[in-house]
Scaffold this active site. Structure first.
Site, PDB file in Angstrom:
ATOM      1  CB  SER A  94      -0.903   0.004   1.241  1.00  0.00           C
ATOM      2  OG  SER A  94      -1.838  -1.036   1.159  1.00  0.00           O
ATOM      3  CE  LYS A 169      -5.190  -0.806   2.280  1.00  0.00           C
ATOM      4  NZ  LYS A 169      -3.903  -1.474   2.502  1.00  0.00           N
ATOM      5  CE  LYS A 237       1.774   2.752   4.228  1.00  0.00           C
ATOM      6  NZ  LYS A 237       1.852   1.394   3.711  1.00  0.00           N
TER       7      LYS A 237
END
Lengths: 291, 291
Positions: A94, A169, A237
């Site tokens: 990701s 995502k 993150k």
């Protein structure tokens, strides 16, 4: 099929194992102690990302963040130095959608294909081969990788061109993070107002407030059971990826920004390695301590 | 049963009609033109809330806000002046949980029962008799009202004591409002990053981002179809109830506060009468205009 797999962490390890179990020959770099048994099952240790790429038709990456992917692809003895025409690079990490588009251009310039294919579903989904996989890239490349994806996940969607898997995502992590925050505010409100949060949750599950988050993470909040699951540190993150990309687009995401700040506070208070449902603890702190 | 019903608006009108259709005798106050046919169906017009209460065993209120309920209950010729021992007051409006507790104490002091029973599901749910009903009060009072609730709704939960129904409704509106805002940020992010929001939504529906809001309101956002549904103006009122109650509790609800501010901006820009999914239009404005 000869498959390269780089990144044998909590997620990558079980994903690679599913591919070995399906009969593929896996070429692995940087095999650590925890993943030794992938070798006893037939996995082949390679000395570098370059060697992995030389030996493999499809090279899969499952790494923590954008700079890791950049280094493994383009650094010394990186994947690109071992690529030849027709190979397929699949990044299941990701990472930044914008950087992904740049990486893909450089790989495609070598007459190779590139897919971004980040996943959701966490360690549980990786082990159960039930990951949601959001894919960006060309249809032909997707068709080629699909039988491999099917060994690792269940909801597999070609969202669009290169980068669009990462964009999906990020969108996913925005919704999941902000819904966890919303459920936290609502259940804490209920508790502070003197109602039973478990009964409130039950009453709400039948209506428009219903979500997988209210179901799964709401239940964790009520039990105060915060073993991960998906860690706040990692979710922060992902919201950074959202905020960075939004900055480049001059796009204002007020609640994503506020939720990222709450995650900073959660980590400052020692909750970084807890499940993201522990975000309710940070709101409790703001309200004067645990309720 | 002789039932009083006060508040024949968009919600109250179809709810009262279901009770008439079930064979009850309804005593109605302030019948306007739109509700005349409730009289032709057998409803009885009463000159005041007091007269409604005198004629009825159970008195149901379905009013816009806290001051309306206070006036109808305790104002001149209000419900209390027509109550006698053993009657049951059921407030199905969405109002302040704290004020509700005060109202209940005053009603119970007259040897009457009080339930707060706010609903979710909107006009569609009211017409289809499929409302979610969140109830606060005593078990015996709940048992007495339940057959009536079952003519108007489907998910009927006794959440706790008096006020807890309103608390659950506020929690519901926090989750619904903040999830709509989250889906707005995510789909707008996807669009601005160059992905197809419809495909992103489809990819996300199988995972942890799945919710009724992503399903229903996400689809409205993609179609840009914002006829209500539930109006932003009314949702702002519900978030005000949350923020007011949170203030009294010294409880910090950062994303509820931010979302309420976005609703102010939505109303300032002419979207107050649109469905709450139109909140995405306010984020588009912040991003420089419609995308």
């Amino acid at each position: 099929m000869n498959i390269g797999f780089i990144g044998l962490g909590v997620m990558g390890h079980p994903m690679a194992e599913h591919l070995i179990d399906a009969g593929h020959t896996l070429h692995l770099s940087r095999v650590k102690e925890a993943s030794q048994h992938l070798l006893t099952k037939g996995g082949i240790a390679a000395p570098s990302a370059k060697a992995v790429a030389e030996a493999s038709e499809v090279i899969i990456l499952m790494l923590p963040d954008t700079p890791d992917v950049e280094t493994v692809l383009f650094g010394e003895d990186g994947v690109v130095s071992g690529l030849s025409k027709g190979k397929l690079v699949v990044d299941m990490s990701s990472i930044s959608p914008a950087s992904t588009k740049g990486f893909a251009r450089r790989i495609e310039a070598l007459d190779c294909d590139y897919l971004d294919a980040p996943v959701s579903g966490g360690e549980v989904g990786a082990k159960a081969a039930s990951l949601t996989i959001m894919v960006g890239g060309k249809q032909e490349a997707f068709d080629r990788a699909k039988p491999l994806f099917e060994k690792m996940g269940k909801n597999i969607t070609l969202v669009g061109g290169v980068g669009d898997g990462q964009t999906a995502k990020v969108a996913n992590q925005i919704i999941v993070g902000l819904t966890i925050e919303a459920v936290s505010e609502a259940l804490l409100f209920a508790k502070c107002a003197g109602a039973d949060p478990a009964k409130v949750r039950a009453a709400l599950m039948g209506g428009f407030a219903a979500s997988r988050i209210l179901e799964v993470h709401g239940e964790r909040m009520i039990r105060q059971a915060f073993e991960p699951g998906f860690r706040i540190r990692l979710h922060r993150k992902d919201l950074r990826l959202a905020i960075d990309a939004a900055g480049a687009l001059n796009l204002s995401l007020p609640n994503t920004a506020a939720t990222q700040q709450l995650m900073n506070a959660a980590i400052a208070n020692g909750d970084g390695e807890r499940d993201h449902s522990a975000l309710i603890r940070t709101l409790e702190l703001l309200a004067g301590g645990p309720r």
